[in-house]
Write an enzyme that holds these catalytic residues in place. Structure first.
Site, PDB file in Angstrom:
ATOM      1  N   THR A  96       0.818  -1.225   0.000  1.00 33.95           N
ATOM      2  CA  THR A  96       0.000   0.000   0.000  1.00 33.95           C
ATOM      3  C   THR A  96       0.847   1.268   0.000  1.00 33.95           C
ATOM      4  O   THR A  96       0.312   2.366  -0.118  1.00 33.95           O
ATOM      5  CB  THR A  96      -0.944   0.043   1.220  1.00 33.95           C
ATOM      6  OG1 THR A  96      -0.146   0.061   2.414  1.00 33.95           O
ATOM      7  CG2 THR A  96      -1.869  -1.154   1.248  1.00 33.95           C
ATOM      8  N   GLN A 104       4.248   3.849  -1.183  1.00 36.48           N
ATOM      9  CA  GLN A 104       4.744   4.415  -2.439  1.00 36.48           C
ATOM     10  C   GLN A 104       5.430   3.349  -3.293  1.00 36.48           C
ATOM     11  O   GLN A 104       5.032   3.085  -4.433  1.00 36.48           O
ATOM     12  CB  GLN A 104       5.739   5.540  -2.140  1.00 36.48           C
ATOM     13  CG  GLN A 104       6.517   6.013  -3.362  1.00 36.48           C
ATOM     14  CD  GLN A 104       7.628   6.998  -3.048  1.00 36.48           C
ATOM     15  OE1 GLN A 104       7.504   8.171  -3.321  1.00 36.48           O
ATOM     16  NE2 GLN A 104       8.726   6.533  -2.466  1.00 36.48           N
ATOM     17  N   LEU A 145       9.112  -4.718   1.646  1.00 35.40           N
ATOM     18  CA  LEU A 145       9.195  -3.254   1.646  1.00 35.40           C
ATOM     19  C   LEU A 145       8.579  -2.640   2.903  1.00 35.40           C
ATOM     20  O   LEU A 145       8.853  -1.485   3.225  1.00 35.40           O
ATOM     21  CB  LEU A 145       8.458  -2.685   0.417  1.00 35.40           C
ATOM     22  CG  LEU A 145       8.756  -3.316  -0.945  1.00 35.40           C
ATOM     23  CD1 LEU A 145       7.992  -2.577  -2.036  1.00 35.40           C
ATOM     24  CD2 LEU A 145      10.248  -3.324  -1.233  1.00 35.40           C
ATOM     25  N   ALA A 170       7.712  -1.295   6.454  1.00 36.49           N
ATOM     26  CA  ALA A 170       8.528  -0.852   7.585  1.00 36.49           C
ATOM     27  C   ALA A 170       7.906   0.398   8.176  1.00 36.49           C
ATOM     28  O   ALA A 170       7.103   1.072   7.527  1.00 36.49           O
ATOM     29  CB  ALA A 170       9.957  -0.539   7.131  1.00 36.49           C
ATOM     30  N   SER A 189      18.329   0.971   3.368  1.00 35.04           N
ATOM     31  CA  SER A 189      18.194   2.425   3.275  1.00 35.04           C
ATOM     32  C   SER A 189      19.541   3.115   3.416  1.00 35.04           C
ATOM     33  O   SER A 189      20.430   2.645   4.131  1.00 35.04           O
ATOM     34  CB  SER A 189      17.259   2.913   4.395  1.00 35.04           C
ATOM     35  OG  SER A 189      17.338   4.305   4.553  1.00 35.04           O
ATOM     36  N   GLU A 234      19.937   5.572   5.110  1.00 37.51           N
ATOM     37  CA  GLU A 234      20.020   5.988   6.518  1.00 37.51           C
ATOM     38  C   GLU A 234      20.905   5.041   7.326  1.00 37.51           C
ATOM     39  O   GLU A 234      21.325   5.373   8.435  1.00 37.51           O
ATOM     40  CB  GLU A 234      18.624   6.050   7.140  1.00 37.51           C
ATOM     41  CG  GLU A 234      17.757   7.178   6.626  1.00 37.51           C
ATOM     42  CD  GLU A 234      18.156   8.552   7.164  1.00 37.51           C
ATOM     43  OE1 GLU A 234      18.753   8.614   8.260  1.00 37.51           O
ATOM     44  OE2 GLU A 234      17.878   9.558   6.486  1.00 37.51           O
ATOM     45  N   TYR A 245      15.426   4.204  13.234  1.00 36.38           N
ATOM     46  CA  TYR A 245      15.074   3.661  11.920  1.00 36.38           C
ATOM     47  C   TYR A 245      16.312   3.100  11.227  1.00 36.38           C
ATOM     48  O   TYR A 245      16.309   1.965  10.720  1.00 36.38           O
ATOM     49  CB  TYR A 245      14.439   4.755  11.052  1.00 36.38           C
ATOM     50  CG  TYR A 245      14.285   4.362   9.605  1.00 36.38           C
ATOM     51  CD1 TYR A 245      13.316   3.441   9.213  1.00 36.38           C
ATOM     52  CD2 TYR A 245      15.128   4.885   8.625  1.00 36.38           C
ATOM     53  CE1 TYR A 245      13.186   3.061   7.881  1.00 36.38           C
ATOM     54  CE2 TYR A 245      15.002   4.515   7.290  1.00 36.38           C
ATOM     55  CZ  TYR A 245      14.031   3.600   6.928  1.00 36.38           C
ATOM     56  OH  TYR A 245      13.912   3.225   5.612  1.00 36.38           O
ATOM     57  N   LYS A 267      17.198  -0.849  10.205  1.00 39.91           N
ATOM     58  CA  LYS A 267      17.484  -1.269   8.828  1.00 39.91           C
ATOM     59  C   LYS A 267      18.831  -2.000   8.745  1.00 39.91           C
ATOM     60  O   LYS A 267      18.989  -2.936   7.953  1.00 39.91           O
ATOM     61  CB  LYS A 267      17.459  -0.069   7.885  1.00 39.91           C
ATOM     62  CG  LYS A 267      16.044   0.396   7.535  1.00 39.91           C
ATOM     63  CD  LYS A 267      15.292  -0.652   6.750  1.00 39.91           C
ATOM     64  CE  LYS A 267      13.933  -0.200   6.298  1.00 39.91           C
ATOM     65  NZ  LYS A 267      13.212  -1.240   5.531  1.00 39.91           N
ATOM     66  N   ARG A 294       4.495   9.876  -2.498  1.00 44.12           N
ATOM     67  CA  ARG A 294       5.251   9.917  -1.239  1.00 44.12           C
ATOM     68  C   ARG A 294       4.311  10.282  -0.096  1.00 44.12           C
ATOM     69  O   ARG A 294       3.373  11.060  -0.258  1.00 44.12           O
ATOM     70  CB  ARG A 294       6.363  10.964  -1.359  1.00 44.12           C
ATOM     71  CG  ARG A 294       7.424  10.928  -0.260  1.00 44.12           C
ATOM     72  CD  ARG A 294       8.012   9.579  -0.098  1.00 44.12           C
ATOM     73  NE  ARG A 294       9.421   9.621   0.276  1.00 44.12           N
ATOM     74  CZ  ARG A 294      10.015   8.671   0.980  1.00 44.12           C
ATOM     75  NH1 ARG A 294       9.335   7.636   1.437  1.00 44.12           N
ATOM     76  NH2 ARG A 294      11.305   8.733   1.241  1.00 44.12           N
TER      77      ARG A 294
END
Length: 326
Positions: A11, A13, A83, A85, A128, A130, A152, A156, A187
């Site tokens: 659901t 992006q 995907l 998260a 990611s 990040e 976060y 990851k 987004r």
């Protein structure tokens, strides 16, 4: 027979673009969604509303191993794209417990279920940029050490190593995509790029007078989400699993994004943007830029949409969106 793909986070992006991409490739597409999404499709399934008669949705929760196990057992996918998260960095500081529970345990649940019920399924983990955090080298490659600066990012990194371990320990085809920031008109509203395009649309249409933002100096490598989902698919078409940085090799500051977006809308950002300390992170990541050389040479992948095109696309989409809601 068509290949079967299972997407967690369908659901979102990336999930919505990936579902479209796989349907075009002739896949039988399955997605995991929370029960509340099925009960409120108008709001919670809005990105995939146009696909509902073409895909198969299964009610489940990443936090429940039993529900994930049962879905994997029923679907027996050929490819699984993980995907889902808790992906909003600022929120991960506010509730690190649920971030770790969803992002770390959820990854473990999916991989464990695949190992038990679909061991030949190819697995993709959405890593990611990040994870690099306080970067050790610029630009960042597959070999750059991780130094995450948020719950976060830490979650990851954990997912990354769980994925690698499942490949090494159980010989499962499991790989990591280290995706740098990727945006689109789909987004989430809480992310800074969408916040900017929405703010401009509202100012342009007289619905708002100011746009409050945090650190304008932060630099990111921004690509187009639709380009990036193709890279996910390409990773799972290889003979052996490898990890790849997916990026654009360009970096732009939040200020650049703001300037370009406001200028495109015929506005001067200095008249509307207010810098608010409330939107600064407790530990900031100031510079991210990815080197996608490996993806280019091994996968034949390159980003197609440039930064300026992406900014203009998002501004156009949100002006149109709010014009229709007036």
């Amino acid at each position: 027979m068509n290949k079967k793909a299972l997407i967690t986070g369908i659901t979102g992006q990336d999930g919505s673009y990936l579902a479209e991409f796989l349907l075009d490739k002739g896949y039988d597409v399955h997605g995991i969604v929370r029960r509340v999404a099925l009960e409120d499709p108008e709001h919670r399934l809005f990105r995939i509303r146009h696909l509902l008669d073409k895909i198969n949705l299964h009610s489940g929760s990443l936090e429940s191993y039993a529900s994930i196990f049962n879905i994997v057992d029923r679907v027996k996918p050929d490819e699984c794209y993980h995907l889902a998260a808790q992906s909003f960095v600022s929120y991960s500081f506010e509730d690190e417990f649920s971030t770790f529970n969803t992002n770390v345990n959820g990854t473990l649940h999916v991989l464990s279920a695949l190992r038990e019920r679909a061991p030949r399924c190819k697995f993709y983990f959405a890593g990611s940029s990040e994870m690099f955090g306080l970067v050790k080298q610029t630009p960042q490659t597959e070999n750059t050490p991780f130094h995450p600066r948020s719950p976060y990012g830490i979650s990851k990194v954990a997912g990354f190593y769980i994925t690698r371990n499942y490949h090494e320990a159980y010989n499962i085809f499991a790989c990591n995509g280290i995706l740098f920031n990727h945006e689109s008109p789909r987004r989430g509203f809480e992310f800074v790029t969408r916040k900017i395009s929405v703010g401009i649309a509202k100012i342009k249409l007289g619905l708002e007078k100011k746009l409050r933002l945090g650190n304008l100096k932060a630099k990111r490598d921004w690509g187009y989400a639709k380009d990036f989902v193709e890279a996910m698919w390409l990773m799972l078409q290889q003979d052996k699993p490898e990890d790849y940085v997916i990026a654009t090799n360009e970096t732009h500051s939040v200020r650049e994004f703001v300037e370009l977006a406001f200028e495109y809308a015929g506005l001067n950002y200095k008249d509307y943007v207010v810098v608010d300390d409330e939107f600064y992170r407790p530990a900031e990541v100031n510079l991210l830029i990815g080197d996608y050389s490996k993806a280019k040479s091994s996968l034949g992948w390159e980003p197609k949409v440039k930064f300026k095109q992406l900014v203009e696309m998002m501004v156009d989409a949100d002006i149109e969106y709010f014009k229709n809601r007036k």
